[in-house]
Design a protein around this motif. Structure first.
Motif, PDB file in Angstrom:
ATOM      1  N   LYS A 298      36.431  44.450  43.039  1.00 36.13           N
ATOM      2  CA  LYS A 298      38.154  44.408  42.778  1.00 36.13           C
ATOM      3  C   LYS A 298      38.413  44.750  41.279  1.00 36.13           C
ATOM      4  N   THR A 300      41.400  44.562  38.311  1.00 32.81           N
ATOM      5  CA  THR A 300      43.171  45.432  36.954  1.00 32.81           C
ATOM      6  C   THR A 300      42.913  45.749  36.540  1.00 32.81           C
ATOM      7  N   PHE A 315      45.459  41.404  45.273  1.00 27.38           N
ATOM      8  CA  PHE A 315      43.714  41.571  45.539  1.00 27.38           C
ATOM      9  C   PHE A 315      43.649  41.901  46.874  1.00 27.38           C
TER      10      PHE A 315
END
Length: 547
Positions: A298, A300, A315
Protein backbone atom coordinates in the motif's frame (compact mmCIF):
# COMPACT_ATOMS: atom_id res chain seq x y z
CA UNK A 1 -44.48 -121.87 30.21
CA UNK A 2 -44.17 -118.10 30.76
CA UNK A 3 -40.40 -118.33 30.86
CA UNK A 4 -40.38 -120.26 27.57
CA UNK A 5 -42.57 -117.64 25.89
CA UNK A 6 -40.30 -114.82 27.02
CA UNK A 7 -37.22 -116.66 25.79
CA UNK A 8 -38.74 -117.34 22.37
CA UNK A 9 -39.80 -113.66 22.09
CA UNK A 10 -36.23 -112.45 22.73
CA UNK A 11 -34.83 -114.89 20.18
CA UNK A 12 -37.44 -113.86 17.60
CA UNK A 13 -36.66 -110.15 18.12
CA UNK A 14 -32.93 -110.83 17.79
CA UNK A 15 -33.38 -112.58 14.44
CA UNK A 16 -36.24 -110.42 13.14
CA UNK A 17 -34.57 -107.01 13.63
CA UNK A 18 -31.48 -107.54 11.42
CA UNK A 19 -33.56 -109.38 8.82
CA UNK A 20 -36.05 -106.50 8.73
CA UNK A 21 -33.29 -103.89 8.44
CA UNK A 22 -31.65 -105.85 5.61
CA UNK A 23 -34.93 -106.16 3.68
CA UNK A 24 -35.71 -102.44 4.21
CA UNK A 25 -32.24 -101.38 3.01
CA UNK A 26 -32.57 -103.65 -0.05
CA UNK A 27 -35.94 -102.17 -0.99
CA UNK A 28 -34.68 -98.56 -0.40
CA UNK A 29 -31.67 -98.99 -2.64
CA UNK A 30 -33.04 -101.09 -5.47
CA UNK A 31 -36.66 -100.07 -5.67
CA UNK A 32 -37.74 -97.18 -7.92
CA UNK A 33 -40.22 -94.66 -6.65
CA UNK A 34 -42.90 -93.43 -8.97
CA UNK A 35 -42.82 -89.94 -7.33
CA UNK A 36 -39.19 -89.21 -8.30
CA UNK A 37 -38.81 -87.24 -11.53
CA UNK A 38 -35.73 -86.46 -13.54
CA UNK A 39 -34.35 -82.96 -12.90
CA UNK A 40 -34.88 -80.49 -15.69
CA UNK A 41 -31.90 -78.25 -16.38
CA UNK A 42 -32.34 -74.72 -17.72
CA UNK A 43 -29.87 -72.05 -18.83
CA UNK A 44 -29.56 -68.98 -16.57
CA UNK A 45 -31.13 -66.72 -19.16
CA UNK A 46 -34.42 -68.67 -18.88
CA UNK A 47 -34.67 -68.48 -15.08
CA UNK A 48 -37.08 -66.07 -13.47
CA UNK A 49 -36.13 -63.44 -10.87
CA UNK A 50 -36.87 -65.71 -7.91
CA UNK A 51 -34.68 -68.45 -9.31
CA UNK A 52 -31.78 -66.08 -9.90
CA UNK A 53 -32.09 -64.67 -6.39
CA UNK A 54 -31.90 -68.20 -4.98
CA UNK A 55 -28.75 -68.90 -6.94
CA UNK A 56 -27.14 -65.47 -6.31
CA UNK A 57 -28.30 -64.18 -2.91
CA UNK A 58 -25.37 -61.76 -2.58
CA UNK A 59 -25.08 -59.82 -5.83
CA UNK A 60 -22.11 -57.38 -5.71
CA UNK A 61 -22.87 -53.68 -5.82
CA UNK A 62 -20.87 -53.21 -9.01
CA UNK A 63 -23.51 -55.43 -10.70
CA UNK A 64 -26.50 -53.62 -9.18
CA UNK A 65 -25.36 -50.02 -9.52
CA UNK A 66 -23.33 -48.36 -12.31
CA UNK A 67 -21.92 -45.89 -9.74
CA UNK A 68 -19.85 -48.64 -8.14
CA UNK A 69 -16.70 -49.99 -9.74
CA UNK A 70 -15.44 -53.57 -9.64
CA UNK A 71 -12.18 -53.67 -7.65
CA UNK A 72 -10.76 -57.16 -7.97
CA UNK A 73 -7.29 -55.64 -7.92
CA UNK A 74 -8.00 -54.17 -4.47
CA UNK A 75 -9.21 -57.51 -3.13
CA UNK A 76 -6.07 -59.16 -4.51
CA UNK A 77 -4.01 -56.48 -2.78
CA UNK A 78 -5.82 -57.06 0.53
CA UNK A 79 -5.39 -60.81 0.19
CA UNK A 80 -1.62 -60.55 -0.33
CA UNK A 81 -1.15 -57.89 2.34
CA UNK A 82 -3.48 -59.41 4.94
CA UNK A 83 -0.83 -61.45 6.84
CA UNK A 84 1.05 -58.23 7.52
CA UNK A 85 -2.01 -56.01 7.94
CA UNK A 86 -3.49 -58.48 10.43
CA UNK A 87 -0.46 -58.19 12.71
CA UNK A 88 -0.39 -54.41 12.40
CA UNK A 89 -4.11 -54.13 13.20
CA UNK A 90 -3.73 -56.45 16.18
CA UNK A 91 -0.88 -54.35 17.54
CA UNK A 92 -3.04 -51.24 17.15
CA UNK A 93 -5.97 -52.94 18.91
CA UNK A 94 -3.73 -54.07 21.73
CA UNK A 95 -2.13 -50.65 22.27
CA UNK A 96 -5.54 -48.96 22.17
CA UNK A 97 -7.39 -51.43 24.39
CA UNK A 98 -4.81 -51.92 27.14
CA UNK A 99 -5.14 -48.35 28.54
CA UNK A 100 -8.93 -48.82 28.52
CA UNK A 101 -8.57 -52.12 30.38
CA UNK A 102 -6.37 -50.39 32.97
CA UNK A 103 -9.18 -47.96 33.81
CA UNK A 104 -11.43 -50.84 34.94
CA UNK A 105 -8.88 -52.50 37.21
CA UNK A 106 -9.99 -51.98 40.78
CA UNK A 107 -13.65 -51.57 39.85
CA UNK A 108 -16.25 -54.31 40.33
CA UNK A 109 -13.52 -56.41 42.05
CA UNK A 110 -11.62 -56.70 38.75
CA UNK A 111 -7.97 -57.53 39.38
CA UNK A 112 -6.64 -57.90 35.84
CA UNK A 113 -7.73 -57.76 32.19
CA UNK A 114 -5.43 -59.01 29.45
CA UNK A 115 -5.39 -60.55 25.99
CA UNK A 116 -4.58 -64.24 26.07
CA UNK A 117 -4.87 -64.46 22.30
CA UNK A 118 -5.42 -61.81 19.64
CA UNK A 119 -5.69 -63.02 16.08
CA UNK A 120 -7.96 -61.84 13.25
CA UNK A 121 -7.60 -65.04 11.25
CA UNK A 122 -6.44 -65.63 7.72
CA UNK A 123 -9.55 -64.42 5.87
CA UNK A 124 -9.25 -60.78 4.74
CA UNK A 125 -12.20 -58.44 4.20
CA UNK A 126 -13.49 -58.08 0.65
CA UNK A 127 -14.69 -54.98 -1.18
CA UNK A 128 -17.86 -55.70 -3.18
CA UNK A 129 -17.77 -52.35 -4.98
CA UNK A 130 -16.20 -48.92 -4.76
CA UNK A 131 -17.80 -45.57 -5.51
CA UNK A 132 -15.68 -42.44 -5.97
CA UNK A 133 -17.47 -39.09 -5.79
CA UNK A 134 -16.33 -35.73 -7.13
CA UNK A 135 -16.91 -32.59 -5.07
CA UNK A 136 -15.95 -28.95 -5.42
CA UNK A 137 -13.76 -29.15 -2.33
CA UNK A 138 -10.11 -30.16 -2.11
CA UNK A 139 -10.94 -33.72 -1.13
CA UNK A 140 -11.41 -37.25 -2.43
CA UNK A 141 -14.53 -39.14 -1.34
CA UNK A 142 -14.72 -42.96 -1.55
CA UNK A 143 -17.60 -45.22 -0.55
CA UNK A 144 -16.58 -48.92 -0.47
CA UNK A 145 -18.96 -51.77 0.32
CA UNK A 146 -16.96 -53.89 2.78
CA UNK A 147 -17.86 -57.41 3.89
CA UNK A 148 -15.78 -59.49 6.23
CA UNK A 149 -16.67 -63.02 7.28
CA UNK A 150 -13.54 -63.73 9.28
CA UNK A 151 -12.28 -66.48 11.54
CA UNK A 152 -10.71 -64.49 14.37
CA UNK A 153 -9.68 -65.91 17.70
CA UNK A 154 -9.74 -63.21 20.32
CA UNK A 155 -9.49 -64.36 23.92
CA UNK A 156 -9.63 -61.94 26.84
CA UNK A 157 -8.91 -63.12 30.39
CA UNK A 158 -10.62 -61.23 33.22
CA UNK A 159 -9.59 -61.93 36.81
CA UNK A 160 -12.40 -61.20 39.28
CA UNK A 161 -11.79 -61.94 42.98
CA UNK A 162 -8.94 -64.33 42.09
CA UNK A 163 -11.21 -66.18 39.64
CA UNK A 164 -10.06 -66.07 36.01
CA UNK A 165 -12.84 -65.83 33.44
CA UNK A 166 -12.03 -66.24 29.73
CA UNK A 167 -14.12 -64.53 27.06
CA UNK A 168 -13.61 -65.68 23.47
CA UNK A 169 -14.84 -63.91 20.33
CA UNK A 170 -15.32 -66.16 17.28
CA UNK A 171 -17.06 -66.24 13.89
CA UNK A 172 -17.08 -62.50 13.34
CA UNK A 173 -19.07 -61.08 10.41
CA UNK A 174 -19.12 -57.39 9.56
CA UNK A 175 -20.99 -55.74 6.67
CA UNK A 176 -20.44 -51.97 6.45
CA UNK A 177 -20.87 -49.05 4.04
CA UNK A 178 -18.32 -46.42 5.14
CA UNK A 179 -17.59 -43.07 3.53
CA UNK A 180 -13.85 -42.39 3.48
CA UNK A 181 -12.82 -38.81 2.76
CA UNK A 182 -9.22 -37.75 2.18
CA UNK A 183 -9.00 -34.03 2.92
CA UNK A 184 -7.65 -31.54 2.41
CA UNK A 185 -5.61 -32.50 -0.62
CA UNK A 186 -2.18 -30.86 -0.31
CA UNK A 187 1.06 -30.84 -2.36
CA UNK A 188 2.89 -32.89 0.30
CA UNK A 189 3.28 -36.69 0.34
CA UNK A 190 0.92 -38.56 0.83
CA UNK A 191 -1.03 -35.59 -0.64
CA UNK A 192 -3.80 -35.54 1.99
CA UNK A 193 -3.73 -34.29 5.57
CA UNK A 194 -6.58 -36.23 7.22
CA UNK A 195 -8.69 -39.36 6.77
CA UNK A 196 -12.32 -38.81 7.76
CA UNK A 197 -14.46 -41.95 8.14
CA UNK A 198 -18.22 -42.10 8.68
CA UNK A 199 -20.89 -44.78 8.18
CA UNK A 200 -23.66 -44.24 5.64
CA UNK A 201 -25.92 -46.82 7.31
CA UNK A 202 -25.96 -48.93 10.45
CA UNK A 203 -23.45 -51.80 10.12
CA UNK A 204 -24.39 -55.47 10.35
CA UNK A 205 -22.29 -57.18 13.03
CA UNK A 206 -22.59 -60.87 13.93
CA UNK A 207 -20.31 -62.90 16.17
CA UNK A 208 -20.16 -65.69 18.69
CA UNK A 209 -19.01 -65.21 22.27
CA UNK A 210 -17.89 -67.99 24.56
CA UNK A 211 -17.55 -67.48 28.31
CA UNK A 212 -15.78 -70.33 30.15
CA UNK A 213 -16.25 -72.46 27.01
CA UNK A 214 -20.02 -71.96 26.71
CA UNK A 215 -21.64 -69.92 23.92
CA UNK A 216 -23.59 -67.19 25.70
CA UNK A 217 -25.12 -66.03 22.41
CA UNK A 218 -27.34 -69.12 22.47
CA UNK A 219 -29.22 -67.72 25.46
CA UNK A 220 -32.71 -66.75 24.19
CA UNK A 221 -33.05 -62.99 23.69
CA UNK A 222 -29.42 -62.16 24.51
CA UNK A 223 -28.15 -62.46 20.93
CA UNK A 224 -30.61 -59.94 19.51
CA UNK A 225 -30.10 -57.55 22.44
CA UNK A 226 -26.30 -57.55 22.13
CA UNK A 227 -26.39 -57.17 18.34
CA UNK A 228 -28.83 -54.24 18.41
CA UNK A 229 -26.91 -52.62 21.25
CA UNK A 230 -23.65 -52.74 19.32
CA UNK A 231 -25.31 -51.32 16.21
CA UNK A 232 -26.78 -48.48 18.22
CA UNK A 233 -23.51 -47.59 19.96
CA UNK A 234 -21.47 -47.69 16.74
CA UNK A 235 -24.10 -45.63 14.89
CA UNK A 236 -24.19 -43.01 17.67
CA UNK A 237 -20.46 -42.39 17.19
CA UNK A 238 -19.78 -42.85 13.47
CA UNK A 239 -23.11 -42.75 11.59
CA UNK A 240 -23.11 -39.83 9.12
CA UNK A 241 -22.87 -36.86 9.68
CA UNK A 242 -20.74 -37.91 12.67
CA UNK A 243 -17.27 -39.06 11.75
CA UNK A 244 -13.88 -40.25 12.92
CA UNK A 245 -10.98 -38.01 11.87
CA UNK A 246 -7.53 -39.57 11.63
CA UNK A 247 -4.68 -37.04 11.21
CA UNK A 248 -2.02 -38.10 8.73
CA UNK A 249 0.15 -35.00 8.35
CA UNK A 250 1.10 -32.36 10.90
CA UNK A 251 -1.35 -29.48 10.57
CA UNK A 252 1.46 -26.93 10.74
CA UNK A 253 3.12 -28.34 7.61
CA UNK A 254 0.02 -28.24 5.42
CA UNK A 255 -2.05 -25.43 6.89
CA UNK A 256 -3.21 -22.90 4.34
CA UNK A 257 -3.71 -19.76 6.37
CA UNK A 258 -6.78 -17.70 5.62
CA UNK A 259 -7.31 -14.06 6.61
CA UNK A 260 -8.60 -13.70 10.16
CA UNK A 261 -8.95 -9.94 10.35
CA UNK A 262 -8.20 -6.51 8.91
CA UNK A 263 -5.48 -4.11 10.01
CA UNK A 264 -6.54 -0.46 9.71
CA UNK A 265 -3.51 1.79 9.31
CA UNK A 266 -3.72 5.58 9.28
CA UNK A 267 -0.48 7.25 8.19
CA UNK A 268 -0.74 10.58 10.00
CA UNK A 269 2.52 12.43 9.44
CA UNK A 270 6.31 12.35 9.61
CA UNK A 271 8.79 14.79 11.12
CA UNK A 272 12.45 15.66 10.53
CA UNK A 273 13.06 13.35 7.60
CA UNK A 274 16.45 13.18 5.87
CA UNK A 275 17.35 15.77 3.26
CA UNK A 276 17.82 14.15 -0.13
CA UNK A 277 17.39 16.96 -2.71
CA UNK A 278 19.92 19.64 -3.61
CA UNK A 279 17.68 22.25 -2.05
CA UNK A 280 17.72 20.41 1.30
CA UNK A 281 14.25 18.90 0.95
CA UNK A 282 12.66 15.56 0.00
CA UNK A 283 9.60 14.20 -1.80
CA UNK A 284 8.52 11.51 0.70
CA UNK A 285 5.90 8.77 0.46
CA UNK A 286 5.21 5.64 2.58
CA UNK A 287 4.88 1.96 1.61
CA UNK A 288 3.11 -0.53 3.88
CA UNK A 289 3.03 -4.33 3.75
CA UNK A 290 2.68 -7.28 6.11
CA UNK A 291 5.31 -9.98 6.56
CA UNK A 292 4.57 -13.26 4.82
CA UNK A 293 2.38 -11.60 2.17
CA UNK A 294 3.01 -11.41 -1.55
CA UNK A 295 0.35 -8.78 -2.15
CA UNK A 296 1.35 -5.39 -3.57
CA UNK A 297 2.34 -2.81 -0.96
CA UNK A 298 0.00 0.00 0.00
CA UNK A 299 1.34 3.46 -0.94
CA UNK A 300 0.56 6.94 0.25
CA UNK A 301 0.57 9.97 -2.01
CA UNK A 302 3.81 11.84 -2.63
CA UNK A 303 4.35 15.05 -0.67
CA UNK A 304 6.62 17.36 -2.63
CA UNK A 305 9.52 19.32 -1.13
CA UNK A 306 9.00 18.78 2.57
CA UNK A 307 10.72 17.13 5.54
CA UNK A 308 7.58 17.21 7.70
CA UNK A 309 4.85 15.73 5.49
CA UNK A 310 1.25 15.20 6.60
CA UNK A 311 -0.78 12.50 4.90
CA UNK A 312 -3.76 11.50 7.10
CA UNK A 313 -4.41 8.62 4.72
CA UNK A 314 -6.03 5.34 5.73
CA UNK A 315 -5.28 1.83 4.47
CA UNK A 316 -6.56 -1.69 5.12
CA UNK A 317 -4.45 -4.85 5.07
CA UNK A 318 -5.71 -8.42 5.54
CA UNK A 319 -4.14 -10.26 8.49
CA UNK A 320 -3.56 -14.03 8.57
CA UNK A 321 -1.59 -14.45 11.81
CA UNK A 322 -1.76 -11.53 14.24
CA UNK A 323 0.60 -13.26 16.67
CA UNK A 324 3.54 -13.53 14.28
CA UNK A 325 3.03 -11.03 11.48
CA UNK A 326 4.83 -7.69 11.40
CA UNK A 327 3.86 -4.45 9.69
CA UNK A 328 6.75 -3.27 7.53
CA UNK A 329 6.91 0.52 7.03
CA UNK A 330 9.27 2.08 4.48
CA UNK A 331 9.59 5.81 3.74
CA UNK A 332 10.99 6.70 0.31
CA UNK A 333 12.09 9.83 -1.47
CA UNK A 334 10.48 10.01 -4.86
CA UNK A 335 12.81 10.69 -7.79
CA UNK A 336 11.72 11.48 -11.30
CA UNK A 337 14.65 9.57 -12.78
CA UNK A 338 16.24 6.43 -11.38
CA UNK A 339 15.40 4.45 -8.28
CA UNK A 340 13.76 5.97 -5.23
CA UNK A 341 15.97 6.45 -2.17
CA UNK A 342 14.82 4.97 1.09
CA UNK A 343 14.70 7.55 3.87
CA UNK A 344 14.06 5.07 6.67
CA UNK A 345 12.31 1.88 7.71
CA UNK A 346 10.65 0.34 10.75
CA UNK A 347 8.56 -2.69 11.77
CA UNK A 348 5.61 -2.98 14.12
CA UNK A 349 4.51 -6.34 15.68
CA UNK A 350 0.76 -6.93 15.41
CA UNK A 351 0.67 -8.98 18.61
CA UNK A 352 0.93 -5.75 20.62
CA UNK A 353 -2.48 -4.63 19.32
CA UNK A 354 -5.63 -5.37 21.28
CA UNK A 355 -8.61 -6.30 19.06
CA UNK A 356 -10.79 -3.37 18.01
CA UNK A 357 -8.70 -0.84 19.99
CA UNK A 358 -6.92 2.01 18.23
CA UNK A 359 -3.28 2.52 19.17
CA UNK A 360 -1.21 5.60 18.35
CA UNK A 361 2.37 4.70 17.49
CA UNK A 362 5.42 6.97 17.14
CA UNK A 363 8.17 5.14 15.28
CA UNK A 364 11.81 6.16 15.00
CA UNK A 365 12.93 5.47 11.45
CA UNK A 366 16.04 3.32 11.01
CA UNK A 367 18.38 2.61 8.15
CA UNK A 368 17.86 -1.15 8.41
CA UNK A 369 15.73 -3.17 10.83
CA UNK A 370 17.77 -6.36 10.44
CA UNK A 371 21.02 -4.98 11.93
CA UNK A 372 20.28 -3.09 15.12
CA UNK A 373 23.94 -2.50 16.03
CA UNK A 374 24.82 -0.88 12.73
CA UNK A 375 26.33 2.56 13.18
CA UNK A 376 24.07 3.95 10.47
CA UNK A 377 21.05 3.18 12.62
CA UNK A 378 22.21 5.70 15.21
CA UNK A 379 21.76 8.53 12.75
CA UNK A 380 18.49 10.36 13.29
CA UNK A 381 16.20 9.76 10.32
CA UNK A 382 13.00 11.28 11.62
CA UNK A 383 9.80 9.94 13.14
CA UNK A 384 6.60 8.53 11.68
CA UNK A 385 3.20 8.78 13.41
CA UNK A 386 0.62 6.05 12.83
CA UNK A 387 -2.79 5.02 14.15
CA UNK A 388 -3.30 1.25 14.13
CA UNK A 389 -6.43 -0.84 14.71
CA UNK A 390 -6.75 -4.60 14.37
CA UNK A 391 -10.33 -5.75 13.68
CA UNK A 392 -10.77 -9.56 13.72
CA UNK A 393 -13.44 -11.19 11.58
CA UNK A 394 -16.61 -12.54 13.14
CA UNK A 395 -16.13 -16.15 14.23
CA UNK A 396 -19.49 -17.37 12.90
CA UNK A 397 -18.49 -16.19 9.45
CA UNK A 398 -16.55 -19.37 8.76
CA UNK A 399 -19.60 -21.61 9.10
CA UNK A 400 -21.42 -22.60 5.97
CA UNK A 401 -24.15 -24.76 4.64
CA UNK A 402 -23.34 -28.44 4.48
CA UNK A 403 -24.17 -28.70 0.78
CA UNK A 404 -20.66 -27.57 0.04
CA UNK A 405 -18.74 -28.62 3.14
CA UNK A 406 -20.15 -32.10 3.53
CA UNK A 407 -22.00 -31.37 6.76
CA UNK A 408 -25.57 -30.32 7.28
CA UNK A 409 -27.40 -27.26 8.53
CA UNK A 410 -31.01 -26.66 9.50
CA UNK A 411 -32.85 -24.63 6.90
CA UNK A 412 -34.34 -22.27 9.46
CA UNK A 413 -30.84 -21.13 10.49
CA UNK A 414 -29.79 -19.82 7.07
CA UNK A 415 -31.65 -16.55 7.41
CA UNK A 416 -30.27 -16.02 10.91
CA UNK A 417 -26.74 -16.48 9.64
CA UNK A 418 -27.40 -14.22 6.68
CA UNK A 419 -28.41 -11.41 9.02
CA UNK A 420 -25.53 -12.00 11.40
CA UNK A 421 -22.93 -11.96 8.63
CA UNK A 422 -23.71 -8.35 7.77
CA UNK A 423 -22.07 -6.29 10.46
CA UNK A 424 -23.13 -2.83 11.50
CA UNK A 425 -20.09 -1.25 9.85
CA UNK A 426 -20.48 -3.28 6.66
CA UNK A 427 -16.70 -3.44 6.05
CA UNK A 428 -15.31 -6.77 5.03
CA UNK A 429 -12.98 -8.80 2.84
CA UNK A 430 -14.03 -10.52 -0.38
CA UNK A 431 -11.80 -13.52 -1.15
CA UNK A 432 -11.89 -14.94 -4.67
CA UNK A 433 -10.08 -18.25 -5.22
CA UNK A 434 -9.87 -19.44 -8.82
CA UNK A 435 -9.26 -23.18 -8.61
CA UNK A 436 -9.20 -24.22 -12.25
CA UNK A 437 -11.16 -24.73 -15.46
CA UNK A 438 -12.14 -27.53 -17.84
CA UNK A 439 -12.62 -27.68 -21.61
CA UNK A 440 -11.60 -24.08 -22.31
CA UNK A 441 -10.81 -24.06 -25.99
CA UNK A 442 -9.35 -21.29 -28.10
CA UNK A 443 -9.51 -21.07 -31.85
CA UNK A 444 -5.83 -20.09 -32.22
CA UNK A 445 -4.01 -21.02 -28.99
CA UNK A 446 -4.61 -22.41 -25.49
CA UNK A 447 -2.50 -20.58 -22.89
CA UNK A 448 -5.26 -19.69 -20.42
CA UNK A 449 -5.15 -17.17 -17.58
CA UNK A 450 -7.88 -15.40 -15.62
CA UNK A 451 -8.87 -11.77 -15.21
CA UNK A 452 -10.95 -10.86 -12.13
CA UNK A 453 -12.64 -7.50 -12.58
CA UNK A 454 -14.51 -5.83 -9.73
CA UNK A 455 -15.28 -2.15 -9.09
CA UNK A 456 -12.87 -1.06 -11.77
CA UNK A 457 -9.99 -3.08 -10.30
CA UNK A 458 -8.47 -5.90 -12.35
CA UNK A 459 -6.43 -8.78 -10.96
CA UNK A 460 -4.64 -11.33 -13.12
CA UNK A 461 -3.68 -14.95 -12.53
CA UNK A 462 -0.66 -16.80 -13.83
CA UNK A 463 -0.68 -18.26 -17.34
CA UNK A 464 -0.81 -22.04 -17.84
CA UNK A 465 0.62 -22.95 -21.23
CA UNK A 466 -0.78 -25.42 -23.75
CA UNK A 467 -3.74 -26.87 -21.87
CA UNK A 468 -7.52 -26.87 -21.96
CA UNK A 469 -7.80 -27.90 -18.30
CA UNK A 470 -5.71 -25.37 -16.38
CA UNK A 471 -5.23 -25.38 -12.61
CA UNK A 472 -4.46 -22.03 -10.99
CA UNK A 473 -5.35 -22.30 -7.27
CA UNK A 474 -4.80 -18.57 -6.81
CA UNK A 475 -6.49 -16.30 -4.29
CA UNK A 476 -7.35 -12.62 -4.80
CA UNK A 477 -8.57 -10.13 -2.19
CA UNK A 478 -10.85 -7.12 -2.31
CA UNK A 479 -11.19 -4.95 0.81
CA UNK A 480 -14.62 -3.31 0.83
CA UNK A 481 -16.30 -0.70 2.98
CA UNK A 482 -19.73 -2.30 2.68
CA UNK A 483 -21.23 -5.65 1.62
CA UNK A 484 -21.57 -6.00 -2.19
CA UNK A 485 -25.24 -6.98 -2.03
CA UNK A 486 -26.25 -5.50 -5.39
CA UNK A 487 -23.04 -6.16 -7.34
CA UNK A 488 -21.52 -8.81 -9.56
CA UNK A 489 -17.94 -9.87 -10.09
CA UNK A 490 -16.72 -10.43 -13.65
CA UNK A 491 -14.36 -13.35 -14.21
CA UNK A 492 -12.89 -13.76 -17.68
CA UNK A 493 -10.71 -16.56 -19.06
CA UNK A 494 -8.18 -15.32 -21.61
CA UNK A 495 -5.49 -16.90 -23.74
CA UNK A 496 -2.33 -15.19 -24.91
CA UNK A 497 0.10 -16.29 -27.57
CA UNK A 498 3.62 -16.58 -26.19
CA UNK A 499 5.21 -15.39 -29.47
CA UNK A 500 4.53 -12.23 -31.44
CA UNK A 501 1.27 -12.24 -33.40
CA UNK A 502 -1.43 -9.86 -34.56
CA UNK A 503 -3.99 -12.02 -32.71
CA UNK A 504 -2.01 -12.38 -29.49
CA UNK A 505 -5.02 -12.36 -27.09
CA UNK A 506 -8.22 -14.33 -27.23
CA UNK A 507 -11.24 -14.64 -24.93
CA UNK A 508 -12.14 -18.20 -23.91
CA UNK A 509 -15.33 -17.29 -22.02
CA UNK A 510 -16.53 -15.34 -19.01
CA UNK A 511 -18.99 -15.45 -16.13
CA UNK A 512 -20.70 -12.86 -13.93
CA UNK A 513 -21.33 -14.00 -10.36
CA UNK A 514 -23.93 -12.36 -8.16
CA UNK A 515 -22.30 -11.55 -4.82
CA UNK A 516 -25.51 -11.34 -2.77
CA UNK A 517 -25.43 -15.12 -2.21
CA UNK A 518 -21.81 -14.92 -1.08
CA UNK A 519 -22.64 -12.21 1.48
CA UNK A 520 -25.62 -14.14 2.85
CA UNK A 521 -23.96 -17.57 2.98
CA UNK A 522 -20.43 -16.47 3.85
CA UNK A 523 -18.96 -18.90 1.33
CA UNK A 524 -19.80 -20.37 -2.07
CA UNK A 525 -17.79 -23.02 -3.87
CA UNK A 526 -19.19 -23.86 -7.31
CA UNK A 527 -18.43 -24.59 -10.92
CA UNK A 528 -19.85 -22.18 -13.51
CA UNK A 529 -20.40 -22.69 -17.22
CA UNK A 530 -18.51 -20.04 -19.14
CA UNK A 531 -20.51 -17.73 -21.37
CA UNK A 532 -19.32 -17.64 -25.02
CA UNK A 533 -17.66 -21.03 -24.56
CA UNK A 534 -18.87 -24.32 -25.99
CA UNK A 535 -18.08 -26.60 -23.02
CA UNK A 536 -15.94 -24.45 -20.76
CA UNK A 537 -16.42 -24.67 -16.96
CA UNK A 538 -14.58 -22.65 -14.30
CA UNK A 539 -14.29 -23.57 -10.62
CA UNK A 540 -14.45 -20.56 -8.28
CA UNK A 541 -14.62 -20.27 -4.49
CA UNK A 542 -15.81 -16.98 -2.97
CA UNK A 543 -15.72 -15.97 0.69
CA UNK A 544 -17.10 -12.91 2.46
CA UNK A 545 -15.64 -12.10 5.87
CA UNK A 546 -16.98 -9.27 7.99
CA UNK A 547 -15.51 -7.38 10.91
Amino acid sequence: MGLLSSLLGIIGFGFGLPIGLFIGFYLFVYSESEDVEDLESKPLCELDTAGLEDLMPEIPLWVKSPDYDRVDWLNKFLSDMWPFMEKAICNTIRSTAEPIFADYIGQFKIEAIEFKNLCLGNLPPTVHGLKVSETNERELVMEPAIRWAGNPNIVVAVTISSIKVTIQLVDLQVFAMPRITLKPLVPTIPCFANIVVSLLEKPHIDFGMKVLGGDVMSIPGLYRYVQERIKKEVASIYLWPKSLEIPVLDASTVAIKKPVGILHVKVVRATKLLKMDLLGLSDPYVKLNLSGEKLPSKKTTIKKKTLNPEWNEEFKLSVKDPQSQMLHINVYDWDKVGSHDRLGTQVFPLKTLAPNETKEATLDLLKDTSIISDQGNKKHRGQLFLELTYAPFREDNDSFSGILDGGYMKKDSIMDRALSNISSTGAGLLLVTVQGAHDVEGSRHNNPYVLIIFRGETKKSKMVKKTRDPLWNEEFQFLLEEPPLQEKIHIKVMSKRTSFSFHSKESLGHVDINLADVVHNGRINQKYHLIDSRNGVIHVELRWKTI
